[in-house]
Design a protein around this motif. Structure first.
Motif, PDB file in Angstrom:
ATOM      1  N   VAL A  92       3.412  -8.695  -5.075  1.00 48.42           N
ATOM      2  CA  VAL A  92       3.782  -7.384  -4.930  1.00 48.42           C
ATOM      3  C   VAL A  92       3.523  -6.640  -4.199  1.00 48.42           C
ATOM      4  O   VAL A  92       2.875  -5.928  -4.923  1.00 48.42           O
ATOM      5  CB  VAL A  92       4.207  -7.348  -6.063  1.00 48.42           C
ATOM      6  N   LEU A  93       3.445  -6.592  -2.795  1.00 50.17           N
ATOM      7  CA  LEU A  93       2.495  -5.671  -1.871  1.00 50.17           C
ATOM      8  C   LEU A  93       3.784  -3.792  -1.775  1.00 50.17           C
ATOM      9  O   LEU A  93       5.059  -4.762  -1.082  1.00 50.17           O
ATOM     10  CB  LEU A  93       2.204  -6.364  -0.941  1.00 50.17           C
ATOM     11  N   VAL A  94       2.997  -3.626  -2.348  1.00 46.40           N
ATOM     12  CA  VAL A  94       3.744  -2.413  -2.088  1.00 46.40           C
ATOM     13  C   VAL A  94       3.470  -1.297  -1.039  1.00 46.40           C
ATOM     14  O   VAL A  94       2.570  -1.112  -0.803  1.00 46.40           O
ATOM     15  CB  VAL A  94       3.737  -1.420  -4.135  1.00 46.40           C
ATOM     16  N   THR A  95       4.522  -0.920  -0.473  1.00 45.47           N
ATOM     17  CA  THR A  95       4.457   0.577   0.594  1.00 45.47           C
ATOM     18  C   THR A  95       4.265   1.475   0.370  1.00 45.47           C
ATOM     19  O   THR A  95       3.352   2.316   0.801  1.00 45.47           O
ATOM     20  CB  THR A  95       5.655   0.007   1.638  1.00 45.47           C
ATOM     21  N   HIS A  96       4.660   1.563  -1.176  1.00 45.52           N
ATOM     22  CA  HIS A  96       4.304   3.538  -1.765  1.00 45.52           C
ATOM     23  C   HIS A  96       4.736   3.559  -2.794  1.00 45.52           C
ATOM     24  O   HIS A  96       5.663   2.181  -3.569  1.00 45.52           O
ATOM     25  CB  HIS A  96       4.900   4.350  -1.020  1.00 45.52           C
ATOM     26  N   HIS A  97       4.179   4.681  -3.557  1.00 44.50           N
ATOM     27  CA  HIS A  97       4.349   5.179  -4.786  1.00 44.50           C
ATOM     28  C   HIS A  97       6.016   4.996  -5.550  1.00 44.50           C
ATOM     29  O   HIS A  97       5.575   5.256  -7.249  1.00 44.50           O
ATOM     30  CB  HIS A  97       3.464   5.782  -5.716  1.00 44.50           C
ATOM     31  N   HIS A  98       6.499   4.961  -4.937  1.00 46.69           N
ATOM     32  CA  HIS A  98       8.455   6.293  -5.127  1.00 46.69           C
ATOM     33  C   HIS A  98       8.852   4.993  -6.156  1.00 46.69           C
ATOM     34  O   HIS A  98       8.632   3.739  -5.883  1.00 46.69           O
ATOM     35  CB  HIS A  98       8.537   6.739  -4.593  1.00 46.69           C
ATOM     36  N   TYR A 115       0.148 -10.887  -9.084  1.00 44.33           N
ATOM     37  CA  TYR A 115      -0.606  -9.099  -9.003  1.00 44.33           C
ATOM     38  C   TYR A 115       0.075  -8.215  -7.905  1.00 44.33           C
ATOM     39  O   TYR A 115       0.638  -8.708  -7.066  1.00 44.33           O
ATOM     40  CB  TYR A 115      -1.962  -9.530  -7.847  1.00 44.33           C
ATOM     41  N   VAL A 116      -0.220  -6.774  -8.186  1.00 46.28           N
ATOM     42  CA  VAL A 116       0.476  -5.711  -7.734  1.00 46.28           C
ATOM     43  C   VAL A 116      -0.696  -5.110  -6.696  1.00 46.28           C
ATOM     44  O   VAL A 116      -1.625  -4.616  -7.371  1.00 46.28           O
ATOM     45  CB  VAL A 116       1.074  -4.916  -8.615  1.00 46.28           C
ATOM     46  N   ALA A 117      -0.337  -4.590  -5.267  1.00 48.24           N
ATOM     47  CA  ALA A 117      -0.630  -4.189  -4.176  1.00 48.24           C
ATOM     48  C   ALA A 117      -0.659  -3.177  -4.459  1.00 48.24           C
ATOM     49  O   ALA A 117       0.833  -2.714  -3.747  1.00 48.24           O
ATOM     50  CB  ALA A 117      -1.745  -5.159  -3.713  1.00 48.24           C
ATOM     51  N   LEU A 118      -0.932  -1.809  -4.567  1.00 41.84           N
ATOM     52  CA  LEU A 118      -1.057  -0.832  -3.303  1.00 41.84           C
ATOM     53  C   LEU A 118      -2.340   0.153  -2.861  1.00 41.84           C
ATOM     54  O   LEU A 118      -2.887  -0.003  -3.329  1.00 41.84           O
ATOM     55  CB  LEU A 118      -0.973   0.153  -4.871  1.00 41.84           C
ATOM     56  N   HIS A 119      -2.519   1.289  -1.946  1.00 43.42           N
ATOM     57  CA  HIS A 119      -2.796   1.863  -1.318  1.00 43.42           C
ATOM     58  C   HIS A 119      -3.661   2.340  -2.293  1.00 43.42           C
ATOM     59  O   HIS A 119      -2.997   3.379  -2.971  1.00 43.42           O
ATOM     60  CB  HIS A 119      -2.341   2.410  -0.047  1.00 43.42           C
ATOM     61  N   GLU A 120      -4.662   2.931  -2.030  1.00 43.32           N
ATOM     62  CA  GLU A 120      -6.052   3.684  -2.773  1.00 43.32           C
ATOM     63  C   GLU A 120      -5.182   4.708  -3.337  1.00 43.32           C
ATOM     64  O   GLU A 120      -5.541   5.251  -4.467  1.00 43.32           O
ATOM     65  CB  GLU A 120      -7.442   3.417  -2.702  1.00 43.32           C
ATOM     66  N   LEU A 121      -4.840   5.221  -2.254  1.00 39.65           N
ATOM     67  CA  LEU A 121      -4.496   6.783  -2.440  1.00 39.65           C
ATOM     68  C   LEU A 121      -3.462   7.017  -3.482  1.00 39.65           C
ATOM     69  O   LEU A 121      -3.070   8.091  -4.050  1.00 39.65           O
ATOM     70  CB  LEU A 121      -4.260   7.830  -1.325  1.00 39.65           C
ATOM     71  N   ASP A 122      -2.266   5.973  -2.640  1.00 39.01           N
ATOM     72  CA  ASP A 122      -0.687   6.320  -4.666  1.00 39.01           C
ATOM     73  C   ASP A 122      -1.169   5.661  -5.338  1.00 39.01           C
ATOM     74  O   ASP A 122      -0.597   6.492  -6.221  1.00 39.01           O
ATOM     75  CB  ASP A 122       0.535   5.465  -3.416  1.00 39.01           C
ATOM     76  N   ALA A 123      -2.503   4.811  -5.475  1.00 38.10           N
ATOM     77  CA  ALA A 123      -2.412   4.518  -6.924  1.00 38.10           C
ATOM     78  C   ALA A 123      -3.247   5.158  -8.145  1.00 38.10           C
ATOM     79  O   ALA A 123      -3.181   5.701  -9.392  1.00 38.10           O
ATOM     80  CB  ALA A 123      -3.954   3.498  -6.722  1.00 38.10           C
ATOM     81  N   ARG A 124      -3.310   6.701  -7.045  1.00 37.88           N
ATOM     82  CA  ARG A 124      -4.277   7.809  -7.907  1.00 37.88           C
ATOM     83  C   ARG A 124      -2.762   8.667  -8.971  1.00 37.88           C
ATOM     84  O   ARG A 124      -3.088   9.779  -9.241  1.00 37.88           O
ATOM     85  CB  ARG A 124      -5.091   8.632  -7.412  1.00 37.88           C
TER      86      ARG A 124
END
Length: 362
Positions: A92-98, A115-124
């Motif tokens: 699951v490739l997620v564009t952003h954390h909303h 697996y779930v993938a998210l940009h490192e900045l939104d993961a915080r």
């Protein structure tokens, strides 16, 4: 804000469904690529477009949808209609954390092992423990009051936010970075970091098909919400405008957004959105000039919106406050206005920047 002819509609069935106020059907966009509408309960955006990409050994999803039973059922029904099952999902490739994009990713992972993938900045910004809710609430209410929202409205705004959904978003397994290639068999997809709507918002670009999965960064009809929030640092609107520039010149045959409908003419749409913010910055500067010492809340109430301020409920007003703050922060960073923190307990106020002192004679 409605689009003009800058966006050439390609998702005609999606567009018609939008006009009719109904959920669009599942659609085959290209060979091995499907659009699956997942409803957003009690939300004017109505649905998230989840994209299913066929791999050699299963599926990858781009975004997942809102974490609600009706949304989960729609996602499963959509997968069944294309001859697949949620257990076929590998990533699951997620564009952003909303929450309307990340929310169901946890259920998909539990059902499939994906697996779930998210940009490192939104993961915080996802997944703190529930016992931090009181700390979050105190900070959030303080942020709203500091920028002029009345205390009672700020309390009611915080109370309306579901703490379980906010604080228990699924944590990603894979952290994405700008420019990297997604390592999945049979898929050529690149991460394009486009901060603004969120710190780590990312589009996904398929160079072989010239497709851009744009998330919420570029939509065909409305401009995405760019707000300065409790967790914000830096200048989100400046980040967003740079992200628009970053996409200019990409070879894109079709844009696949997370809301509304598919479209072409990306460069013209990018320019249209940038122009909207240029005009909004000028309107905000004029408001500060006309009302020096006003708070962001007071300024937001006097700006033009899609509806009259009096018709907005508290959810719409908190978004309007955040968007106004984003424009004020950019104007302050440009040196055109000044932010005044004021005495303890007093809200932040905004004034035009003092004119530069005349140069001393030579």
């Amino acid at each position: 804000m409605t689009a003009d002819a800058t966006a050439e509609i390609t998702g005609h069935v999606q567009w018609q469904a939008w006009q009719d106020g109904v959920l669009p059907p599942v659609e085959r966009v290209r060979d091995g690529l499907w659009s699956l509408p997942v409803p957003l309960p009690d939300n004017p955006l109505r649905y998230v477009l989840v994209y299913a990409l066929e791999l050699r050994d299963g599926l990858a999803l781009i975004d997942a949808g809102w974490d609600a039973d009706v949304s989960w059922q729609a996602l499963n029904d959509g997968l069944a209609s294309i001859g697949h099952d949620v257990r076929d999902v590998r990533a699951v490739l997620v564009t952003h954390h909303h929450a309307d994009h990340l929310g169901l990713a946890g259920r998909v992972r539990e059902a499939s092992g994906a697996y779930v993938a998210l940009h490192e900045l939104d993961a915080r910004t996802v997944g703190p423990e529930l016992d931090t809710y009181d700390k979050w609430r105190h900070g959030y209410v303080g942020h709203l009051v500091r920028h002029g929202m009345p205390d009672t409205d700020a309390d009611a705004t915080a109370d309306a936010i579901d703490p379980d959904r906010l604080l228990r978003a699924p944590r990603p397994d894979v952290l994405l970075r700008d420019g990297e290639r997604i390592a999945l068999p049979g898929l050529d997809l690149r991460v394009v970091w486009t901060p603004g709507h969120s710190p780590g918002h990312s589009c996904f670009y398929a160079p072989d098909r010239q497709l851009l999965f744009s998330g919420d960064h570029v939509l065909p009809r409305i401009t995405p919400s760019i707000g300065y929030l409790l967790q914000s640092v830096g200048d989100p609107l400046a980040d967003f405008l740079r992200s628009l520039d970053k996409l200019t010149g990409y070879a894109v045959e079709e844009v696949l957004p997370a809301h509304e409908y598919r479209f072409r003419r990306l460069d013209r749409r990018l320019a249209h959105i940038a122009r909207h913010h240029t005009e909004r910055l000028a309107e905000t500067l004029a408001a500060v000039t006309a009302h020096p010492g006003a708070t962001a809340w007071q300024l937001a109430a006097g700006l033009k919106w899609s509806r009259a301020w009096q018709e907005f409920g508290l959810p719409q007003r908190r978004f309007a406050l955040a968007e106004t703050l984003a424009h004020l922060k950019l104007l302050a960073h440009r040196g055109e206005i000044t932010e005044h923190a004021g005495a303890p307990g007093q809200p932040v106020a905004w004034t035009p920047a003092a004119p530069a002192a005349p140069a001393a004679p030579a």
